[in-house]
Design a protein around this motif. Structure first.
Motif, PDB file in Angstrom:
ATOM      1  N   LEU A  77     -34.187  22.409  66.242  1.00 43.34           N
ATOM      2  CA  LEU A  77     -33.304  22.171  67.384  1.00 43.34           C
ATOM      3  C   LEU A  77     -33.755  23.048  68.548  1.00 43.34           C
ATOM      4  CD1 LEU A  77     -29.915  21.999  65.481  1.00 43.34           C
ATOM      5  CD2 LEU A  77     -30.985  20.150  66.786  1.00 43.34           C
ATOM      6  N   THR A 130     -27.481  21.784  61.190  1.00 46.85           N
ATOM      7  CA  THR A 130     -28.909  22.034  61.401  1.00 46.85           C
ATOM      8  C   THR A 130     -29.765  21.265  60.406  1.00 46.85           C
ATOM      9  OG1 THR A 130     -28.720  24.008  60.026  1.00 46.85           O
ATOM     10  CG2 THR A 130     -28.579  24.322  62.394  1.00 46.85           C
ATOM     11  N   GLY A 189     -27.899  16.967  60.950  1.00 43.38           N
ATOM     12  CA  GLY A 189     -27.261  16.512  62.184  1.00 43.38           C
ATOM     13  C   GLY A 189     -25.891  15.904  61.950  1.00 43.38           C
ATOM     14  N   TYR A 243     -25.175  21.743  68.413  1.00 39.98           N
ATOM     15  CA  TYR A 243     -26.081  20.586  68.488  1.00 39.98           C
ATOM     16  C   TYR A 243     -25.368  19.379  69.098  1.00 39.98           C
ATOM     17  CZ  TYR A 243     -29.336  17.039  66.409  1.00 39.98           C
ATOM     18  OH  TYR A 243     -30.216  16.004  66.170  1.00 39.98           O
ATOM     19  N   THR A 254     -31.520  13.647  64.266  1.00 35.19           N
ATOM     20  CA  THR A 254     -32.267  14.233  63.157  1.00 35.19           C
ATOM     21  C   THR A 254     -32.488  13.181  62.087  1.00 35.19           C
ATOM     22  OG1 THR A 254     -31.352  16.437  63.561  1.00 35.19           O
ATOM     23  CG2 THR A 254     -32.230  16.001  61.366  1.00 35.19           C
ATOM     24  N   LYS A 284     -38.042  16.917  57.868  1.00 38.96           N
ATOM     25  CA  LYS A 284     -37.042  16.757  58.926  1.00 38.96           C
ATOM     26  C   LYS A 284     -37.722  16.568  60.271  1.00 38.96           C
ATOM     27  CE  LYS A 284     -34.690  20.369  60.358  1.00 38.96           C
ATOM     28  NZ  LYS A 284     -33.675  21.435  60.516  1.00 38.96           N
ATOM     29  N   THR A 329     -36.666  16.302  64.096  1.00 41.57           N
ATOM     30  CA  THR A 329     -35.572  16.474  65.048  1.00 41.57           C
ATOM     31  C   THR A 329     -36.074  15.965  66.397  1.00 41.57           C
ATOM     32  OG1 THR A 329     -34.950  18.464  63.829  1.00 41.57           O
ATOM     33  CG2 THR A 329     -33.884  18.092  65.945  1.00 41.57           C
TER      34      THR A 329
END
Length: 458
Positions: A92, A233, A236, A261, A394, A434, A436
């Protein structure tokens, strides 16, 4: 004699202009030398390059302005994990708008410190106006919402717990209740503030269940602060805020929402409804260096009434003497736990003015659309498994036939080769790659490249 060109004052712009040209040239050439989202070779290779180029960190004689700027800015750019590169999508940590970075240059040049009005006359007034407007975005139906500028979610969450502790002063200590999906800063803040260890509610579905919150609160005799998350995190995910708010209210507890976020979804008319229930919170964390495209740091803690911030008040005669405050000089010490504090509000204000809510909402919608498009590519691919449809931007996925240790090794290999920067997350008892997606300039061919890189050899 040492160089004394100053960034501020009437001659500051002329002193900065040639130096800015050197910086811009070094940034461009360093990025070209890197050639991808991250330098190849891994930590040892990067550290060796830094030692070689830096030489003596504290030389007896200096090398001059332009040489020092060019060498070290080029070094930093060449060795960066650059979030503006579409294949750099691990965290992020978004790519800042050039507009916001330019505003940050002005903030650095003028160097106001927001701990007393006589150090930051216009900056303090600007912060007051802009924070009130952003707080009203979070709490639109209330007369006097306010927000503090912070360094990000960790500081905002700590302030939220501190305010809850102070509201309970003289009574039972506040018991924090959070999900297993909560940000690590929540437990750390409780420790730093001397609060009991948080009650952590299991989140097998990835979000905090209102029924589980209700059960947890049934077991607590005193005051409680429930911490919900709007944008974890790991995945999402957004906790079901309306249900959690109702469970909290039934027990006379308070609700803090960590929307570091997800908070900027409020800019988007399409996505703002995902945060229904946010207005029930006593405090809300949001970060504009995530979905707001600001240079770090640009965090906020919003509260429904500015009076909630009074416990942060602090007095130091040289900064906010009582007679100065009585005479009308604004008292800034209660706006932060920090004393010296840079005007991070300037870049935010410039961005809001230039793009407006609609412009920022368009960027939010763009990255959400990219995440859905990427998830669809993964779902169609025979060699990849998608964890779930993305809640914000995400996307968790993995090569279908890989074991967890192979997933971890694939991520490290792409990182060490300088080909892609992907994150990792545990979910559903398995390890996932992951992505993002915070870069609105990402294109379909970049998504295809990520698919190809993660299926080679799978």
């Amino acid at each position: 004699m040492p160089m004394t060109g100053l960034a501020g004052g009437r001659q500051g712009a002329e002193a900065l202009r040639p130096l800015a040209d050197t910086v811009l040239g070094a940034l461009a050439e360093g990025a070209r030398a890197r050639g991808g989202p991250v330098p190849a070779g891994g930590p040892a290779a990067v550290a060796a390059t830094v030692r070689d180029r830096l030489g003596e960190a504290l030389p007896l004689a200096g090398t001059g302005e332009h040489e020092a700027l060019y060498t070290l800015v080029h070094l930093l750019a060449e060795g960066a994990a650059d979030p503006a590169e579409p294949l750099c999508a691990a965290h992020l940590h978004g790519p800042p708008l050039a507009l916001a970075a330019a505003a940050d240059l002005a903030a650095s040049a003028l160097n106001p410190s927001l701990d007393s009005w006589d150090q930051a006359p216009a900056a303090s007034a600007l912060e007051s106006e802009v924070t009130a407007a952003l707080a009203a975005l979070v709490f639109p139906d209330l007369p006097m919402p306010d927000a503090l500028v912070t360094t990000g979610g960790t500081e905002s969450n700590q302030l939220a717990l501190l305010l809850a502790r102070e509201r309970a002063a003289g009574g039972p200590r506040v018991q924090v209740v959070c999900g297993a999906n909560a940000h690590h800063s929540v437990s750390r803040a409780a420790w730093l503030l001397g609060l009991p260890r948080p009650v952590v509610v299991d989140t097998p579905a990835g979000v905090l269940d209102p029924v589980a919150v209700d059960r947890a609160l049934d077991q607590l005799p005193g005051r409680a602060l429930v911490v919900a998350t709007a944008g974890t995190t790991g995945t999402g995910a957004i906790d079901p805020l309306p249900g959690i708010a109702k469970a909290t209210a039934r027990h006379g507890a308070e609700l803090h929402v960590d929307a570091a976020y997800g908070g900027p979804l409020l800019f988007s008319r399409r996505a703002a409804g995902l945060l229904e229930g946010l207005q029930s919170a006593v405090s809300v964390t949001l970060d504009l260096h995530k979905l707001g495209w600001q240079p770090v740091a640009a965090g906020l803690l919003a509260v429904p009434d500015g009076a909630a911030l009074r416990p942060l008040g602090h007095q130091a005669d040289y900064l906010n003497a009582a007679d100065d405050t009585d005479a009308g000089l604004p008292d800034l010490l209660g706006r932060s736990l920090r004393t010296t504090r840079r005007p991070d509000i300037l870049k935010i204000a410039v961005t809001l003015r230039a793009l407006g809510r609609e412009g920022l909402g368009t960027l939010v919608d763009a990255v959400r659309d990219l995440a859905r498009e990427f998830a669809a590519r993964i779902d169609r691919h025979p060699d990849l498994t998608l964890y779930s449809p993305p809640a914000i931007s995400t996307v968790l996925f993995r090569p279908t036939r890989f074991r967890d240790e192979e997933v971890a090794a694939l991520r490290r290999r792409l990182l060490y080769e300088g080909r892609a920067v992907l994150g990792r997350a545990e979910a559903g008892g398995r390890l996932w790659l992951k992505a993002t997606l915070l870069n609105p300039d990402t294109r379909p061919e970049h998504l295809d490249a990520l698919v190809k890189l993660t299926t080679e050899g799978s």
